[in-house]
Design a protein around this motif. Structure first.
Motif, short mmCIF file in Angstrom:
data_model
loop_
_atom_site.label_atom_id
_atom_site.label_comp_id
_atom_site.label_asym_id
_atom_site.label_seq_id
_atom_site.Cartn_x
_atom_site.Cartn_y
_atom_site.Cartn_z
N THR A 101 0.85 -1.19 0.00
CA THR A 101 0.00 0.00 0.00
C THR A 101 0.89 1.24 0.00
OG1 THR A 101 -0.06 0.18 2.41
CG2 THR A 101 -1.75 -1.22 1.36
N GLU A 126 0.74 3.57 2.11
CA GLU A 126 1.15 3.78 3.50
C GLU A 126 2.38 2.95 3.85
OE1 GLU A 126 -2.05 3.03 2.57
OE2 GLU A 126 -2.87 5.05 2.81
N GLU A 127 2.42 1.70 3.36
CA GLU A 127 3.58 0.85 3.63
C GLU A 127 4.83 1.39 2.95
OE1 GLU A 127 1.24 -3.43 4.04
OE2 GLU A 127 2.06 -2.83 2.11
#
Length: 99
Positions: free
Chosen positions: A54, A56-57
């Motif tokens: 993602t 975010e990752e």
């Protein structure tokens, strides 16, 4: 160089931080116009075949090696990152993708 909030951010440094994520096959980082920052950092990411991650990752991983103000404000996932025949980043193409 991306000038964001009066800070100079080197795209190559951000690219190295993101490229260290195990799911990332290729990455190019460019600036995008921003009313708040002047320019904001945007990462174009091509994931490795069969890999998943993602935004975010990706940002969290990059945050382990670079300062928070250098982190991308946006991560765009693409099927393929365009490069020159010599393998250099095509920043003109990348800027067109984010604008």
């Amino acid at each position: 160089t991306i000038n964001s909030g009066c800070e100079k951010i080197f795209a190559e440094e951000v690219e190295r931080a993101i490229a260290g994520h195990p799911a990332v096959h290729d990455v190019v980082v460019v600036g995008r116009p921003s009313e708040r920052w002047g320019s904001e950092v945007v990462a174009l990411v091509e994931l490795s075949p069969g890999a998943a991650a993602t935004a975010e990752e990706i940002v969290a991983h990059a945050g382990t090696t670079i300062a928070r103000y250098k982190l991308p404000k946006d991560v765009l996932f693409l099927d393929h990152i365009q490069r020159s025949p010599a393998g250099k980043a095509d920043y003109r193409w990348a800027k067109a993708q984010v604008e």
